[in-house]
Design a protein around this motif. Sequence first.
Motif, PDB file in Angstrom:
ATOM      1  N   ALA A  52       0.782  -1.237   0.000  1.00 56.07           N
ATOM      2  CA  ALA A  52       0.000   0.000   0.000  1.00 56.07           C
ATOM      3  C   ALA A  52       0.814   1.287   0.000  1.00 56.07           C
ATOM      4  CB  ALA A  52      -0.941   0.008   1.222  1.00 56.07           C
ATOM      5  N   TRP A  53       2.125   1.231   0.241  1.00 50.02           N
ATOM      6  CA  TRP A  53       2.938   2.457   0.252  1.00 50.02           C
ATOM      7  C   TRP A  53       3.031   2.998  -1.173  1.00 50.02           C
ATOM      8  CZ3 TRP A  53       4.612   5.289   4.262  1.00 50.02           C
ATOM      9  CH2 TRP A  53       5.613   6.246   4.046  1.00 50.02           C
ATOM     10  N   PRO A  54       2.630   4.243  -1.383  1.00 50.60           N
ATOM     11  CA  PRO A  54       2.538   4.775  -2.754  1.00 50.60           C
ATOM     12  C   PRO A  54       3.855   5.329  -3.280  1.00 50.60           C
ATOM     13  CG  PRO A  54       1.684   6.381  -1.210  1.00 50.60           C
ATOM     14  CD  PRO A  54       2.078   5.184  -0.385  1.00 50.60           C
ATOM     15  N   GLY A  55       4.857   4.498  -3.366  1.00 51.52           N
ATOM     16  CA  GLY A  55       6.135   4.980  -3.879  1.00 51.52           C
ATOM     17  C   GLY A  55       7.250   4.050  -3.485  1.00 51.52           C
ATOM     18  N   ALA A  56       8.488   4.508  -3.719  1.00 54.84           N
ATOM     19  CA  ALA A  56       9.656   3.683  -3.453  1.00 54.84           C
ATOM     20  C   ALA A  56       9.858   3.486  -1.959  1.00 54.84           C
ATOM     21  CB  ALA A  56      10.893   4.334  -4.070  1.00 54.84           C
ATOM     22  N   LEU A  57      10.394   2.342  -1.598  1.00 58.69           N
ATOM     23  CA  LEU A  57      10.790   2.068  -0.224  1.00 58.69           C
ATOM     24  C   LEU A  57      11.900   1.031  -0.250  1.00 58.69           C
ATOM     25  CD1 LEU A  57       9.541  -0.944   0.527  1.00 58.69           C
ATOM     26  CD2 LEU A  57       7.467   0.337   0.944  1.00 58.69           C
ATOM     27  N   HIS A  58      12.552   0.856   0.900  1.00 62.57           N
ATOM     28  CA  HIS A  58      13.598  -0.149   1.041  1.00 62.57           C
ATOM     29  C   HIS A  58      13.210  -1.084   2.173  1.00 62.57           C
ATOM     30  CE1 HIS A  58      16.148   2.323  -1.564  1.00 62.57           C
ATOM     31  NE2 HIS A  58      15.823   3.356  -0.810  1.00 62.57           N
ATOM     32  N   SER A  59      13.260  -2.378   1.914  1.00 60.28           N
ATOM     33  CA  SER A  59      12.942  -3.331   2.964  1.00 60.28           C
ATOM     34  C   SER A  59      13.834  -4.552   2.830  1.00 60.28           C
ATOM     35  CB  SER A  59      11.470  -3.747   2.905  1.00 60.28           C
ATOM     36  OG  SER A  59      11.249  -4.686   1.866  1.00 60.28           O
ATOM     37  N   ALA A  60      13.724  -5.437   3.818  1.00 64.30           N
ATOM     38  CA  ALA A  60      14.578  -6.623   3.862  1.00 64.30           C
ATOM     39  C   ALA A  60      13.916  -7.822   3.217  1.00 64.30           C
ATOM     40  CB  ALA A  60      14.937  -6.939   5.314  1.00 64.30           C
ATOM     41  N   GLN A  61      13.085  -7.579   2.208  1.00 65.37           N
ATOM     42  CA  GLN A  61      12.335  -8.687   1.627  1.00 65.37           C
ATOM     43  C   GLN A  61      13.201  -9.618   0.798  1.00 65.37           C
ATOM     44  OE1 GLN A  61      10.367  -8.079  -2.141  1.00 65.37           O
ATOM     45  NE2 GLN A  61      10.362  -5.905  -1.726  1.00 65.37           N
ATOM     46  N   GLY A  62      14.418  -9.218   0.462  1.00 63.30           N
ATOM     47  CA  GLY A  62      15.271 -10.096  -0.321  1.00 63.30           C
ATOM     48  C   GLY A  62      15.574 -11.386   0.409  1.00 63.30           C
ATOM     49  N   ALA A  63      16.138 -11.274   1.617  1.00 62.08           N
ATOM     50  CA  ALA A  63      16.433 -12.445   2.438  1.00 62.08           C
ATOM     51  C   ALA A  63      15.413 -12.616   3.553  1.00 62.08           C
ATOM     52  CB  ALA A  63      17.837 -12.333   3.027  1.00 62.08           C
ATOM     53  N   GLY A  64      14.785 -11.507   3.965  1.00 61.78           N
ATOM     54  CA  GLY A  64      13.710 -11.593   4.947  1.00 61.78           C
ATOM     55  C   GLY A  64      14.154 -11.636   6.388  1.00 61.78           C
ATOM     56  N   GLY A  65      15.366 -11.168   6.699  1.00 64.83           N
ATOM     57  CA  GLY A  65      15.827 -11.185   8.086  1.00 64.83           C
ATOM     58  C   GLY A  65      15.380  -9.971   8.863  1.00 64.83           C
ATOM     59  N   LEU A  66      15.340 -10.117  10.177  1.00 66.66           N
ATOM     60  CA  LEU A  66      14.994  -8.998  11.052  1.00 66.66           C
ATOM     61  C   LEU A  66      16.212  -8.101  11.282  1.00 66.66           C
ATOM     62  CD1 LEU A  66      12.715 -10.502  13.860  1.00 66.66           C
ATOM     63  CD2 LEU A  66      12.092  -8.752  12.193  1.00 66.66           C
ATOM     64  N   GLY A  67      15.931  -6.879  11.714  1.00 64.55           N
ATOM     65  CA  GLY A  67      16.974  -5.960  12.134  1.00 64.55           C
ATOM     66  C   GLY A  67      17.573  -5.111  11.039  1.00 64.55           C
TER      67      GLY A  67
END
Length: 531
Positions: free
Chosen positions: A390-405
């Motif tokens: 739902a975020w209307p634009g670019a963002l950065h997250s850890a979805q590549g490997a999916g680790g916390l922190g």
Amino acid sequence: MTRIGGDLVVETLRALGAHTVFGLPGQHALGLFDALRRSELRLVSARVENNLAFAADGHARVSGEVTPFVCSTGPGALLTLASLQEARESSVPVLGISSQVPVAGLGGGRHGYLHELPDQQASFREVVKSVHVARTASQIPGALRDAWVSASTVPCGPVWVEIPQDVLLAPVSLPPITALTVPSRPLEPLPDLIAEASRQLADASNPVILAGGGVVRAGAQEELLALAESLRAPVLSTFGGKGAFPWEHSLSGQSWLEDWHCTEFLADADVLLVLGSGLGELSSNYHRFCPRGRVIQIEADAGKLESNHAALGIHADVKLALAALSVPRREPDGRAETAVAGLLSRVRDRLAGQDLGREQQLLANVRAAVPEDMPTFWDMTILGYWAWSAWPGALHSAQGAGGLGFAFPAALGASVHGPALAVSGDGGAMYGLAELATAVQHRLDVTWLIVDDGGYGILREYLTGAFGETTATELARPDFVALAHSFGVPAIRSTVDDMQADLAKALATPGPAVVVLPTTLRMFAPTHLEH
């Protein structure tokens, strides 16, 4: 002063174009850190090595540049592995430089050195893109240049360089390194494959485009927009491809990829053009996506071509491939826009039936508080999962490997370039609390929003849904506001109603800040409309 091997490392990094290095010293790396002390490179430290590598990752994402970090041997090096896995899966050009035990201890020589591993390279070889070793001073410039080229060559990714302790400390006779040429290796598409892709797209009656992270990494947003408008093709974005296409465009199907309506919308295309995505788990609705038409896949990582679905696979940089495609411009007839509007209406109706207005409003309030051009970094937390869709634009997250922190240290690295926002749950926040000291020490302008629901919220949902009860998801945690104050960081405990104003104020105030939001959020339920 006599130049040593550490000076060669610093000189080479400068010649390659580095300006900032992230580092955490150790016994075997003393020669490197003394050289950094005497150099013009900006050194940003961290308290824990995995956070150090995440910080380099965040810096590389916002700068678009290869970003080095330096650490010590053995335990320090191994702590970076989870962070490097994220960089590899997300194609981030991070250059890890580690010291090693003295040369005499390598290759089956002497044993018993502090931090010694039987084969440190082996620990990294299947995680990073390439491993490089310098066992003499004269090998240092070439090893770093080769690593830099590997990291920055499409598909980008993290690389690893090892240099023994005695090589870093020993005097060198090589002249100062002032210039290095980094060869450009553009990944151009094969003309015959581009011609066939152009023909299939021109003949398609219902073309649809799925834009992945490769579009963003290649900077191909303008080319994608031009192609979509020429084809009158709807564009959906993967979670990694957010920002690839204007969110409110009449052809934008946005990024609700966990919704079966979107899965079927993609499957119904007679020609589906997949750009910069391997159609992995998160982009294929957990591998339930089954295309009924032709698939054209343009991907820089050759290993991802046709790895999940048969396709006309084109191994190329997305920007170069889009520029090479040639399709006739279609006159607007409203069909694609009507189809997109219908899709988004079905998604909204599904959400409206789940009593999730509070979650949607909270995310909208975060968006309203954040300046348009500020980079945001999201942990694997329920609000972060909402942002994927739902975020209307670019963002950065850890979805590549999916680790916390990931979020806070990555935002710290990004904040070297300017203000940044990190969003974590209370569970993920515990991984990075030590880096509040880093934020204070380096006067970094990063704001940390911690959504405190007393546990691992998404795992609580998963376990409850699967087994009716939870295990090990409920957490004792600190008073995050008092803890931030103990570091000298301004902090406030907010409410759902006040969060937008509190977050906006924190973001507008220079320096580190923490906003704690005690609340429990729910994820939307996926649809199950399989035939």
